[in-house]
Design a protein around this motif. Structure first.
Motif, PDB file in Angstrom:
ATOM      1  N   ARG A 106       0.826  -1.198   0.000  1.00  0.00           N
ATOM      2  CA  ARG A 106       0.000   0.000   0.000  1.00  0.00           C
ATOM      3  C   ARG A 106       0.866   1.255   0.000  1.00  0.00           C
ATOM      4  NH1 ARG A 106      -5.304  -0.550   3.374  1.00  0.00           N
ATOM      5  NH2 ARG A 106      -5.558  -2.004   1.665  1.00  0.00           N
ATOM      6  N   TRP A 129      -8.015  -3.609  -8.035  1.00  0.00           N
ATOM      7  CA  TRP A 129      -6.885  -3.193  -7.190  1.00  0.00           C
ATOM      8  C   TRP A 129      -6.568  -1.711  -7.399  1.00  0.00           C
ATOM      9  CZ3 TRP A 129      -1.964  -1.187  -7.516  1.00  0.00           C
ATOM     10  CH2 TRP A 129      -1.190  -1.307  -6.348  1.00  0.00           C
ATOM     11  N   GLU A 176      -6.738   0.742  -4.348  1.00  0.00           N
ATOM     12  CA  GLU A 176      -5.475   1.189  -3.754  1.00  0.00           C
ATOM     13  C   GLU A 176      -4.984   2.523  -4.315  1.00  0.00           C
ATOM     14  OE1 GLU A 176      -4.231  -0.094  -1.178  1.00  0.00           O
ATOM     15  OE2 GLU A 176      -5.442  -1.911  -1.100  1.00  0.00           O
ATOM     16  N   ARG A 230      -3.861  -8.868  -4.595  1.00  0.00           N
ATOM     17  CA  ARG A 230      -2.880  -8.563  -3.547  1.00  0.00           C
ATOM     18  C   ARG A 230      -1.879  -9.693  -3.369  1.00  0.00           C
ATOM     19  NH1 ARG A 230      -7.699  -6.064  -0.066  1.00  0.00           N
ATOM     20  NH2 ARG A 230      -7.188  -3.861  -0.326  1.00  0.00           N
TER      21      ARG A 230
END
Lengths: 201, 205, 109
Positions: A59, B162, B166, B194
């Motif tokens: 992240r 994703w 994100e 992920r």
């Protein structure tokens, strides 16, 4: 990433289910919820902790994908192409009768044009940057209107005096360009612009 | 770097008058103020938003589009035109950035659906994506380059889910809405994306 | 219809020459539903010439002018002056059944 993390990642890559009964989806949810409420079965599991660390790392580096994407931030050509594509009168709002035109003419102004007039009057006033502009009451010739404005004011401006000047300026512009009378001009200070450090000394 | 009007030293008047007050300038205004003005019809304020977030939206659109990335500029342009029209309906002006990302997501997904309707499925799913080309790899950090490649190699829906979650900061529910799939599917897509990406980060190391 | 084109062309030219007027807007801009991949087409549709529209309905000639003012003179006086220019052109064409709409879309000093 330390070695145990990378070992955990390898384990995840090969056997995604080997997380002491948890899944990556659950761990990501847990991370999204700031690890609340605490789940002892996750917190006590080394495999889960390693996977969480890897998820966090992923992240953290994700925004680099955008920054490194070669998208020029200030491409004025591109900006003007976009601006050329927007219909400027999209938010014009309703028309109001500006002044009587006699039997064969309808002379009107858009509410958006009046908002624009008030906005630029406010921007011209030292120390102020205008936000939204609203009118209350109808806008027929001769009507009284309440003007509501949201403003950002520069740090250090004596607000009561400056706001008075702003009110007068706005009322004067309305008196000049319409047949309306601004019975009240509300100035709502929404933000104070902080002094800059590192600017002109 | 100086922006905005500043009387400065060229002003011959004595410095004894008002204390120095720096009138706030549009270019540095908050997103909330700019969005409010743009909703009122101020094109100048909208242009500041376009300049401020355009690069991010273009990068974002590229990632969502994958092999159709060459259409990213068109997608973002169209998204911004739509955003200008719909701004008066936006409730929370301080959230204009994530809202712009959502509008861009929708346009990008529309484009990909359109391509599919036109029998260009192969094109969309083609593995060689522009973002992974040697040119952009050279510019990017090795890590980001590795992620680029990994992301581009993901199946389309995983990549989109994703990227929206994100990079775009969309909620699971919003991603589900954009992709037209149930939230449970989004959860699964994200988990698989992920897992793959984490493993790829590890490879890189 | 060429008569009407001539009429609107004349009116537009006269109004553009007025110091009170910054520019004319296309009377009604319709943003076509965008076709992705052909942003050119969308932009092209928007780049319609700024002009004045006129149409005849039941014998009444309607003329619509959308404009930006400079703000040099007060807006009410400026639009009255614009209406007078339209009237004089219509008078010259001996059009007496008429409805003139002047719409201020912005004031740009």
């Amino acid at each position: 990433m330390d070695e145990s993390t990378s070992a955990a990642l390898e384990a995840i890559a090969r056997e995604p289910d080997d997380l002491d009964g948890h899944t990556i989806a659950q761990l990501a949810d847990y991370l999204d919820a700031d690890r609340t409420p605490p789940d002892p079965t996750i917190d006590a599991s080394p495999a889960c902790q390693h996977a969480l660390a890897a998820l966090e790392r992923l992240r953290r580096v994700a925004p680099e994908l955008l920054l490194d994407d070669g998208a020029p931030p200030d491409d004025e050509d591109w900006v003007s192409r976009v601006m050329g594509g927007i219909a400027l009168d999209a938010h014009a709002g309703a028309d109001f009768v500006l002044v009587d035109g006699g039997p064969d003419a309808r002379l009107v102004m858009t509410e958006g044009a009046l908002r624009g007039l008030v906005r630029s009057a406010g921007d011209d006033e030292p120390g102020f940057l205008m936000g939204r502009v609203r009118f209350e009451g109808d806008l027929d010739p001769g009507a009284e209107v309440v003007v509501r404005t949201g403003v950002t004011v520069a740090h250090g401006v004596p607000i009561p005096e400056a706001a008075d000047r702003l009110r007068q300026h706005i009322a004067a512009v309305i008196a000049r360009h319409t047949r309306l009378r601004a019975s009240r001009v509300d100035v709502d200070v929404e933000d104070v612009d902080a002094p800059r450090d590192g600017g002109a000394a | 770097m100086r922006t905005g009007p500043d009387p400065g030293p060229q002003n011959g008047a004595p410095l004894s008058t008002a204390p120095e007050v720096r009138t706030p300038v549009l270019d540095e205004a908050s997103d909330a103020l700019l969005a409010g003005r743009a909703a009122d019809g101020d094109a100048r304020a909208f242009a500041v938003l376009v300049r401020r977030h355009g690069g991010l939206l273009r990068g974002y659109a590229r990632r969502v589009l994958g092999s159709a990335a060459s259409s990213a500029d068109d997608v973002v342009q169209e998204a911004l035109i739509t955003a200008w029209q719909q701004l008066p309906q936006l409730q929370d002006h301080s959230a204009v950035r994530s809202w712009l990302v959502r509008v861009t997501s929708r346009k990008a997904v529309d484009l990909l659906r359109g391509l599919k309707h036109h029998d260009d499925v192969d094109d969309v799913d083609a593995p060689a994506a522009e973002g992974a080309g040697p040119e952009s790899m050279a510019d990017a950090s090795a890590l980001a380059g590795s992620l680029h490649a990994a992301l581009d190699a993901l199946p389309e829906q995983q990549r989109q889910a994703w990227t929206m979650r994100e990079l775009g900061g969309l909620s699971y529910e919003e991603v589900a809405e954009e992709l037209g799939v149930p939230v449970s599917t989004v959860r699964g897509l994200l988990a698989r994306a992920r897992t793959t990406l984490m493993a790829r980060l590890d490879d890189w190391r | 219809m060429t008569d009407l084109d001539l009429l609107t062309g004349t009116i537009a030219a006269r109004i553009r020459a007025m110091p009170e007027v910054r520019r004319l807007y296309p009377p009604r801009r319709v943003l076509l539903p965008g076709v992705l991949g052909s942003a050119q087409g969308v932009l092209g549709a928007l780049a319609a010439d700024d002009t004045v529209t006129a149409e005849v309905h039941d014998g009444v000639t309607s003329v619509q002018v959308d404009l930006a003012l400079t703000g040099d003179s007060p807006a009410p006086e400026a639009v009255q002056a614009v209406a007078d220019v339209v009237r004089s052109v219509l008078d010259g064409a001996r059009i007496t059944d008429r409805m003139i709409t002047v719409r201020v879309a912005s004031v740009e000093p």
